[in-house]
Design an enzyme around this catalytic site. Structure first.
Site, PDB file in Angstrom:
ATOM      1  N   TYR A 102     -13.583  -9.762  11.450  1.00 15.32           N
ATOM      2  CA  TYR A 102     -13.377  -9.825  12.570  1.00 15.32           C
ATOM      3  C   TYR A 102     -15.127 -10.300  12.456  1.00 15.32           C
ATOM      4  O   TYR A 102     -15.442 -10.791  13.533  1.00 15.32           O
ATOM      5  CB  TYR A 102     -12.702  -8.646  13.323  1.00 15.32           C
ATOM      6  CG  TYR A 102     -11.537  -8.706  13.846  1.00 15.32           C
ATOM      7  CD1 TYR A 102     -11.033  -9.910  14.840  1.00 15.32           C
ATOM      8  CD2 TYR A 102     -10.962  -7.987  13.136  1.00 15.32           C
ATOM      9  CE1 TYR A 102      -9.803  -9.864  14.412  1.00 15.32           C
ATOM     10  CE2 TYR A 102      -9.385  -7.664  13.504  1.00 15.32           C
ATOM     11  CZ  TYR A 102      -8.782  -8.910  13.997  1.00 15.32           C
ATOM     12  OH  TYR A 102      -7.649  -9.246  14.744  1.00 15.32           O
ATOM     13  N   GLU A 201      10.315   2.064  -4.947  1.00 14.84           N
ATOM     14  CA  GLU A 201      10.579   0.836  -3.739  1.00 14.84           C
ATOM     15  C   GLU A 201      10.113   1.346  -2.959  1.00 14.84           C
ATOM     16  O   GLU A 201       9.541   0.816  -1.500  1.00 14.84           O
ATOM     17  CB  GLU A 201      11.128  -0.585  -4.096  1.00 14.84           C
ATOM     18  CG  GLU A 201      11.544  -1.258  -3.306  1.00 14.84           C
ATOM     19  CD  GLU A 201      12.065  -2.654  -3.868  1.00 14.84           C
ATOM     20  OE1 GLU A 201      12.337  -2.537  -4.930  1.00 14.84           O
ATOM     21  OE2 GLU A 201      11.119  -3.809  -3.658  1.00 14.84           O
ATOM     22  N   ASP A 253      15.099  -1.977  -5.658  1.00 16.29           N
ATOM     23  CA  ASP A 253      16.191  -2.434  -6.015  1.00 16.29           C
ATOM     24  C   ASP A 253      16.371  -4.269  -7.244  1.00 16.29           C
ATOM     25  O   ASP A 253      15.403  -3.938  -7.558  1.00 16.29           O
ATOM     26  CB  ASP A 253      16.603  -3.940  -4.629  1.00 16.29           C
ATOM     27  CG  ASP A 253      15.787  -3.014  -3.593  1.00 16.29           C
ATOM     28  OD1 ASP A 253      16.886  -2.146  -3.527  1.00 16.29           O
ATOM     29  OD2 ASP A 253      15.491  -3.307  -2.455  1.00 16.29           O
TER      30      ASP A 253
END
Lengths: 373, 662
Positions: A102, A201, A253
């Site tokens: 910014y 995870e 996973d």
């Protein structure tokens, strides 16, 4: 306000940053088209470092030259960023990567058009200066994830005082939140009584292990990765591994994206390959879910999407996946098996056999196979 | 004993009335669907109007209005009105009420009329589907009343029947108006719609003004872009090559010649007495025999002899191409695009029939990038909307490797993908259609070759435009670097180091490393002058010298060339003597006597320098230029008689008088 006394490292950082500006300036004086050279940051330029046991950038470099419009803009932004960081160090301020993005709004033509651009430039400057973004007084927007386990740390808090925290007894069920700075000046490990670290995870599985008191029953330190783990999470895992001598297993996973999460913990991520030796834990091993588990444990599955398939195929040409998962199970075989099955499974799919199955059966079985338990 | 089979069959046979024939052959006549019936009806009317106006040398102004006739059913009233010469009273019944009537069927000339079955088929279609008669209003002279007739067709006898006739006042110099009610369907925004047909028609008839009023009362005017009438087409005699047996026999019967020799010389084009003698000798037919007595066998031998004797190709001045500039104007008016290239081939011949191909490519703008290119097909200034896949134009396009011209095309054949429209016009005294519906041109190798040559020329221009544009984008980027970014890099790096800002001129020259040519064209409407200004900047690290050339159109007068050039013959040539690094030179000239649109892109070349170093001009190729100039001069020949417009005007006035006198 200028900081009275700068540390050695701060002085070194400023010197290196000014070195970049000086290179560009000197090229202009010598009527050369200014450029900066950087290693190519793709999987095609990742090599294994025998010294550190992790994957780092190779020798292929690309030039960022003022001959092209993009290159010229990046050079200009680099000049502004150097000025900005030097100013931060001189005034003892720090900012988030997002704040810097910014702030660049005020840089006129040099402003960034997306935070991705500014984040990447900071990484580039880490590579060139061989410093870390913490040295630039820049920090990430988000903190790391949580950790629960019988390990006692001492943290220097914002008042300057030190505080001792046992990551199991002194905190709630959400765990101890990993701060963005986990270096020695902030955190040291005082005491621990555990056998291994398990990095998880998903939040759902982390909570399952917490609820089932896996940390106590199996003498484990649970770390939530929160998807692709932040630098500080990876750094903390590496420090516990090295300093407390605890082995690390990674539980995710069973899909190509999760394999990449493991690779970033164990081998080093492509994006941060310049600091792999700080972030990666080469001895970490992958516990699952493996494509072969899908068959062995008859897990509920989803069909692979086109992106999944492309990601798997990309992994087949990723040098980091050339080795073995453990024993003589190779990544290549597992990836090919998954492509053949055309299926993927989430770690929470283990709930098919009941909520305790993962902690009572699956993990103990796997851990003993791997020789951790 | 059973009756012979032939007798049995004969019992079943009966005379087929025209109406039945029509019913059975709706498809080839173009009335097989309600949508197509609508289109065919409008097309027949508009084609007639355009032909009539051209014959009378009148700039066409055509109004097409389509209104719903019955709310519940698919019935529409179609009105087609023109400002043509009108039709004399006696001719109205046969033209509108008799199938296959019309002199055009016999004349060998380029005309729209050969395209369709004729307006009488529309009259009959209207009658068969709605039972309504057709109303014709016609006025043939300013001082005459208009004549109006309601007519139907006796479909058994193929004869017109007048139900009502009248004379009335019509506030118009001359013209014809047809009103009929048909069963049809009006579609919008489709390729095969009345709107698209008229828009396409406007593209290839830039001299026409066409107004369309649609059933929802939307009014669209396709404006005229030129006051120049198409070149009047001349009737020619058939050429021996391509003559068919039946035709030859029929011609023999009909001729007024007494001897075969004079028959051949008088009735065919390009047959001299010497050639006729040679033909007769080769055919072993007595040159003194009466052509009326010619039998099949002899005719057949003559046809063979036609092929063996070398006969000059037919004259091609019977064709009326639209012309490169007008094709461009027509496309520009109807299509919003960033670039248009056109090309007109010299006339050529297939099987004894003269033909000529014109092509245009419209590129970029709002055209879709991810879809197949659009194809616009025209035969004798009439758009072809159906059977695209069967047409030689489509096949010609499919057999070009468009990848070489920057379009996507899988495997290098088939219709390419990209933001382009390819438009092809084939003009001929006899268009070889694949079938009676006359929507696709047959695969004549000569025609396909010419189409491909024309398209390739346009494609080359398109490619050079695209390359120029890419180079320009790159140049724009480099300009941004040197004008904006690099000065800031110098400034900021200096300020970070607290040092003086270094000079960057030499770095700029290294980054650009090219000679930049920037041009502008301004048009002075009042004096018809194009003012061209050229700025050449040497953004290379070294001094450069080279020759700079601007190609100018031959029909413009070049003036105010500054500085003094080395030569001005079709090409203005300047010697650019040593431009030092980072310095600029300015060149100027004016072109007198062109319309604004006639010159909208400069053509610059450089010689004696690596062309890669130059942005905004191509490498000069003397040979290619001379060849192009020769070709241009050849194709410009017809323009000669346009200059004598006054004379032609008189001639046409004369003709109009003759018509009125008929």
């Amino acid at each position: 306000m200028t900081k009275e006394k700068k540390t050695v490292k701060e002085n070194e950082t400023i010197k290196k940053l000014e070195g970049i500006a000086s290179d560009v300036y000197e090229m202009l004086v010598k009527t050369q088209i200014p450029f900066m050279s950087l290693p190519v940051r793709t999987k095609g330029n990742i090599v294994f470092s025998e010294k550190h046991g992790v994957w780092k950038y190779g020798d292929i470099t690309g030039a960022r030259t003022a001959k092209t419009l993009d290159g010229a803009y990046m050079l200009l932004r680099t000049m502004y960023t150097i000025d900005f960081i030097r100013n931060q160090i001189n005034t003892a301020k720090s900012s988030t990567l997002r704040e810097m993005y910014y702030i660049s709004e005020g840089w006129d033509l040099a402003k960034f058009h997306a935070q991705q651009e500014s984040d990447r430039l900071v990484e580039d400057m880490e590579i060139i200066t061989k410093m870390m973004r913490e040295d630039f007084k820049l920090r990430p927007e988000e903190n790391g994830a949580s950790i629960i386990g019988n390990i006692t740390i001492e943290e220097v808090v914002r008042t300057g005082a030190t505080r001792k925290i046992n990551c199991r007894d002194d905190i709630g069920d959400a765990g101890y939140t990993i701060p963005y700075n986990v270096e020695k000046e902030k955190i040291i490990f005082k005491d621990w009584d555990a056998d291994f670290i398990i990095a998880i995870e998903t939040g759902g599985m982390f909570d399952r292990l917490v609820e089932n008191r896996f940390d106590e029953k199996s003498r484990a330190v649970l770390v939530h990765l929160k998807g692709q783990p932040a630098r500080c999470t990876r750094r903390l895992i590496k420090r516990i591994n090295e300093e407390c001598k605890l082995p690390v297993v990674v539980f995710t996973d069973g899909d190509p994206w999760s394999f990449r999460i493991f690779a970033s913990v164990a081998y080093g991520a492509i994006k941060t390959a310049h600091i792999s030796e700080y972030l990666a834990t080469p001895s970490a091993s992958f516990i699952g879910v493996l494509p072969s588990d899908i068959e062995n444990y008859k897990l509920p599955t989803d069909k692979l999407t086109e992106q999944d398939i492309n990601a798997l195929k990309a992994e087949l040409t990723d040098p980091r996946f050339k080795g073995t998962v453990y024993g003589n199970t190779s990544w290549e075989d597992e990836i090919k098996l998954q492509l053949e099955l055309n299926k993927k499974s989430e770690q929470q799919a283990l709930a098919k056999y009941g909520l305790d199955y993962v902690t009572d059966t699956y993990l103990p079985e796997k851990l003993s196979q791997m020789g951790v338990m | 004993m059973a009756a012979p089979i032939a007798e049995e069959l004969a019992k079943k046979q009966k005379e087929i009335s025209v109406a039945e024939f029509f019913e059975r052959n709706k498809q080839i006549l173009g009335f097989d669907s309600l949508t197509r019936a609508m289109l065919t009806s409008v097309k027949e009317g508009v084609d007639n109007s355009l032909d009539a106006c051209e014959e009378a040398n009148i700039l066409p102004e055509i109004l097409v209005s389509i209104q719903k006739a019955e709310k519940a059913r698919d019935e529409y009233t179609i009105v087609i009105e023109d400002n043509g010469p009108g039709i004399v009273k006696d001719q109205i019944p046969p033209i509108f009420g008799k199938l296959l009537y019309g002199s055009r069927f016999h004349a060998i000339r380029q005309s729209r009329g050969q395209q369709g079955i004729g307006i009488s088929a529309v009259v009959m279609y209207a009658q068969l589907t709605t039972g309504r008669p057709t109303r014709i209003t016609s006025k043939i002279g300013e001082d005459r009343p208009a004549y109006q007739a309601d007519l139907t067709m006796d479909t058994k006898k193929n004869k017109p029947e007048i139900l009502r006739e009248d004379t009335l006042h019509w506030d118009k110099k001359s013209g014809t108006k047809i009103e009929l009610v048909i069963q049809g369907r009006y579609v919008k925004e489709k390729k095969q719609s009345v709107f698209e047909y008229l828009r396409s028609t406007a593209v290839v008839n830039p001299h026409a003004k066409i107004t369309l009023i649609e059933p929802d009362n939307t009014k669209t005017v396709f404006e005229r872009v030129t006051d120049r009438m198409p070149k009047t087409t001349i009737e020619i005699k058939p050429h021996p090559e391509g003559t068919e047996l039946g035709t030859l026999l029929k011609m023999g019967k009909a001729t007024e010649s007494y001897k075969l020799l004079s028959f051949l010389v008088n009735e065919f084009s390009r047959v001299t007495a010497e050639k006729a003698r040679e033909i007769c000798a080769r055919a072993v037919v007595d040159e003194d025999m009466r052509p009326q007595d010619m039998n099949r066998e002899q005719a057949s031998r003559l046809l063979n002899a036609f092929k063996l004797v070398k006969i000059m190709a037919p004259s091609t001045d019977c064709l009326s191409p639209i012309g490169e500039t007008l094709v461009k104007k027509g496309l520009k008016k109807e299509m919003k695009a960033e670039f248009i290239a056109t090309s007109t081939r010299p006339p050529s011949v297939y099987s004894g029939n003269p033909f000529q191909v014109e092509a245009g490519i419209v590129y970029g703008g709002e055209l879709p990038k991810e879809e197949n290119i659009q194809i616009m097909r025209f035969a004798n200034r009439v758009p072809l909307l159906y059977q695209q896949g069967d047409c030689v134009i489509t096949h010609a396009i499919e057999n070009i490797d468009w990848r070489r011209y920057g379009l996507e095309q899988r495997g290098g054949t088939g219709i390419p993908v990209g933001p382009a429209i390819v438009s092809v016009h084939v003009a001929s005294t006899k268009i070889p259609f694949t079938s009676e519906s006359k929507e696709a041109i047959a695969d004549m190798p000569e025609i396909q070759t010419e189409i491909q040559l024309a398209i390739r020329e346009c494609a080359r221009k398109m490619l050079s435009h695209v390359r120029k544009k890419q180079k320009l984008i790159k140049m724009k980027e480099k300009e941004e670097i040197i004008r904006k970014v690099l000065p800031l890099i110098a400034e900021k790096s200096a300020s970070v180091l607290n040092k003086p800002v270094p000079p960057i001129e030499q770095v700029i020259a290294k980054i650009m490393n090219s000679i930049i040519i920037e041009d502008s064209i301004e048009y002075d409407e009042k004096n018809k002058i194009h003012k061209i200004k050229i700025e050449i900047t040497n953004y290379t690290p070294h001094a450069k010298k080279f020759t700079f050339k601007a190609v100018v159109p031959s029909d413009a007068k070049v003036q105010n060339i500054n500085p003094k050039p080395e030569g001005t013959d079709h090409v203005i040539t300047w010697d650019m003597k040593k431009i030092p690094s980072t310095e600029k030179r300015t060149l100027e000239f004016g072109l007198l006597g062109l319309d604004k649109d006639d010159y909208d892109e400069n053509e610059f070349y450089v010689d004696g320098i690596d062309p890669e170093l130059v942005s905004g001009a191509e490498a000069w190729n003397q040979e290619a230029f001379e060849e192009k100039r020769r070709a241009m001069e050849e194709s410009e020949q017809p323009k000669e008689d346009e200059k004598e417009d006054g004379e032609k005007e008189e001639e046409n006035d004369q003709r109009k008088k003759n018509r009125e006198g008929e």
